[in-house]
Design a protein around this motif. Structure first.
Motif, PDB file in Angstrom:
ATOM      1  N   HIS A  51       0.636  -1.229  -0.012  1.00 21.86           N
ATOM      2  CA  HIS A  51       0.362   0.375   0.106  1.00 21.86           C
ATOM      3  C   HIS A  51       0.628   0.809   0.100  1.00 21.86           C
ATOM      4  O   HIS A  51       0.344   2.160  -0.388  1.00 21.86           O
ATOM      5  N   LEU A  55       0.727   4.087  -3.231  1.00 25.32           N
ATOM      6  CA  LEU A  55       0.208   5.368  -2.951  1.00 25.32           C
ATOM      7  C   LEU A  55       1.135   5.896  -2.371  1.00 25.32           C
ATOM      8  O   LEU A  55       0.719   7.452  -1.708  1.00 25.32           O
ATOM      9  N   SER A  58       0.076   9.340  -5.147  1.00 24.37           N
ATOM     10  CA  SER A  58      -1.256   9.920  -5.114  1.00 24.37           C
ATOM     11  C   SER A  58      -1.573  11.007  -3.801  1.00 24.37           C
ATOM     12  O   SER A  58      -2.031  11.343  -3.172  1.00 24.37           O
ATOM     13  N   LEU A 115      -6.521   4.899  -1.658  1.00 21.70           N
ATOM     14  CA  LEU A 115      -6.120   5.531  -0.647  1.00 21.70           C
ATOM     15  C   LEU A 115      -7.493   4.560   0.741  1.00 21.70           C
ATOM     16  O   LEU A 115      -6.770   3.624   1.814  1.00 21.70           O
TER      17      LEU A 115
END
Length: 171
Positions: A51, A55, A58, A115
């Motif tokens: 993750h 991520l 962004s 997210l």
């Protein structure tokens, strides 16, 4: 975020010494699940690292939080591996389900590129860990193991609070 900030994702209380009262194969098997199962520290590390990576562009601040939480989870993995050894077990990357060995694998990781979905999944993993560790702390009759489980719970609760702060940006 600097490496100094990694400390923010571990509770300030010191970890107790890594000890056991005596070898106990049953306790070793219980803690083996914390080491490498679908809801283990190994899964947490892998999931949070994934993750964090996806991520990174962004949501860079959330990615940093996930990165540093995964470092704390690495410490937990080490602790559980050492406890399994002291209890007479073998900290392999597998667990047992109904007496049958289950090898840890990447399919145990929940991967989200969104997210909000990622953090919700990460919260669920932390909640499952807390529930398991509370049960183990209450049922394992070894004061050293119970103390360690209760200390690790403090970190997991801190992680949930950090994840919930991230989730606030989803609303």
């Amino acid at each position: 975020m600097s490496d100094q900030n990694a400390i923010l994702y571990a509770a300030p209380e010191p970890y107790p010494p890594i000890r056991v009262e005596r070898p106990n194969p049953r306790y070793a098997q219980m803690l083996q699940a914390n080491f490498a199962s679908a809801s283990s520290e190994l899964t947490s590390i892998t999931q949070y690292t994934y993750h964090s990576l996806v991520l990174g562009r962004s949501a860079p601040e959330a990615a940093d939080v996930l990165h540093y939480i995964s470092i704390t989870e690495m410490h937990h993995l080490d602790i559980f591996g050492r406890l399994v050894l002291l209890l007479g077990g073998d900290p392999r990357y597998c667990s047992s389900r109904q007496g049958c060995p289950v090898a840890w694998n990447g399919n145990m990781v929940t991967c989200h590129a969104s997210l909000c979905e990622a953090v919700r999944s990460d919260i669920s993993l932390e909640q499952a860990a807390i529930h398991t560790y509370q049960y183990q702390a209450a049922t394992i009759e070894d004061c050293y193991i119970s103390a360690m489980l209760n200390r690790i719970i403090l970190d997991e609760q801190l992680h949930i609070r950090a994840f919930r702060r991230i989730l606030e940006s989803c609303r």
